[in-house]
Design an enzyme around this catalytic site. Structure first.
Site, PDB file in Angstrom:
ATOM      1  N   LYS A   2       0.731  -1.103   0.176  1.00 47.41           N
ATOM      2  CA  LYS A   2       0.002   0.072   0.000  1.00 47.41           C
ATOM      3  C   LYS A   2       0.760   1.189  -0.002  1.00 47.41           C
ATOM      4  CE  LYS A   2      -3.983  -1.662  -0.381  1.00 47.41           C
ATOM      5  NZ  LYS A   2      -5.222  -1.731   0.466  1.00 47.41           N
ATOM      6  N   ARG A  45      -4.302 -10.298   3.205  1.00 47.80           N
ATOM      7  CA  ARG A  45      -4.519 -10.495   1.632  1.00 47.80           C
ATOM      8  C   ARG A  45      -3.093  -9.840   1.123  1.00 47.80           C
ATOM      9  NH1 ARG A  45      -5.980  -7.105  -2.536  1.00 47.80           N
ATOM     10  NH2 ARG A  45      -6.961  -8.182  -4.344  1.00 47.80           N
TER      11      ARG A  45
END
Length: 295
Positions: free
Chosen positions: A235, A267
């Protein structure tokens, strides 16, 4: 570390999907990402070819993933939507060829009812919905009909504009209130809570400060009574902290922190590394390798 060293009753210890019951071990489960898209932020274009996508799916299984998440539309901030037909053209051939050939549960990353319906017919058993039920009202009808597993995610606005809506008075309380309300609505529609895991939606309508605050206070989401899935892999807020060269290390550190504060599923893009980290947490908690799969 006690939160991940023993199953926590307050966060639920099972997840019912369309085809099985997943019982959570003490370590976090690893959900491997397979993006069949040209424009995903990390691996866009790598697996558009069905042969390469199927090969990568089998590699994800071999690397030790517990779940496989397949997506045909990028939902990164700023991304343009694609029609359901395009999404199905991308993931349909992959699902068809994977059906019956892998043993782990398949999740489809979509918010479109047409895509979810076809995917569930072709062997998927979980729908990973980044919209949290906000963008396509008919999606929940499909989820309830198939009694699928469901990932309920907090987001604000569709990808094209979501970062413009990253404004909160108290991000932890507002995200938690949204997830709690959607859980109640799902129950009223006919999907029991044991079909649902929750995702606070790192990066979806949130800036770096919001993301760090959510990560710092992740344990407060145990009040929801459902397991938490975290999508921290690569991210942008982690990239700002670590830089590109150390992004993988920063991702693993964030995931381990999340596990210590209640997250039950990671994930991830880098499956092999995440599996090693998860197995270490399991070993510290006293699990033996034979206990790694629990369904």
């Amino acid at each position: 570390m006690e939160k991940w060293m023993r199953p926590a009753n307050q966060t639920g210890n099972r997840w019912v999907t369309a085809r099985r019951v997943i019982t959570f071990p003490r370590r976090p489960l690893v959900m491997g990402i397979l993006n069949v898209t040209p424009d995903s932020f990390s691996d866009g274009g790598l697996y558009l070819d069905p042969d390469r996508a199927v090969a990568r799916a089998h590699q994800i299984v071999q690397e030790g993933a517990d779940l496989l998440d397949i997506g045909g539309e990028s939902t990164r901030p700023g991304a343009d939507p694609v029609p359901a037909e395009v999404e199905l053209d991308r993931i349909g051939p992959v699902l068809e060829r994977l059906r019956g050939t892998i043993g782990i549960p398949i999740s489809v990353d979509t918010y479109k009812p047409e895509v979810a319906r076809v995917a569930l017919e072709q062997g998927a058993e979980i729908v990973n919905d980044v919209s949290g039920g906000q963008w396509e009202p008919d999606l929940w009808e499909v989820i309830v009909h198939y009694q699928a597993g469901y990932v309920l995610t907090h987001s604000r606005g569709k990808p094209k504009i979501m970062q413009e809506l990253a404004q909160y008075t108290n991000v932890v309380e507002e995200v938690k209130e949204f997830l709690a309300a959607q859980l109640r609505h799902l129950e009223a529609r006919g999907l029991s809570r044991d079909h649902v895991v929750c995702d606070v939606g790192f990066g979806f309508g949130k800036n770096s400060e919001h993301n760090c605050t959510l990560l710092a206070h992740l344990d407060q989401f145990s009040d929801l009574g459902r397991p938490l899935l975290v999508g921290l892999s690569r991210k942008s807020f982690l990239k700002k902290i670590a830089g590109t060269g150390s992004l993988s290390v920063c991702t693993r550190a964030a995931e381990v922190w999340a596990a210590a504060h209640g997250a039950r599923i990671w994930r991830v893009h880098e499956v092999a590394d995440a599996v090693c980290a998860s197995r270490l947490l399991g070993a510290v908690a006293g699990e033996v390798p034979e206990e790694r799969k629990t369904w």
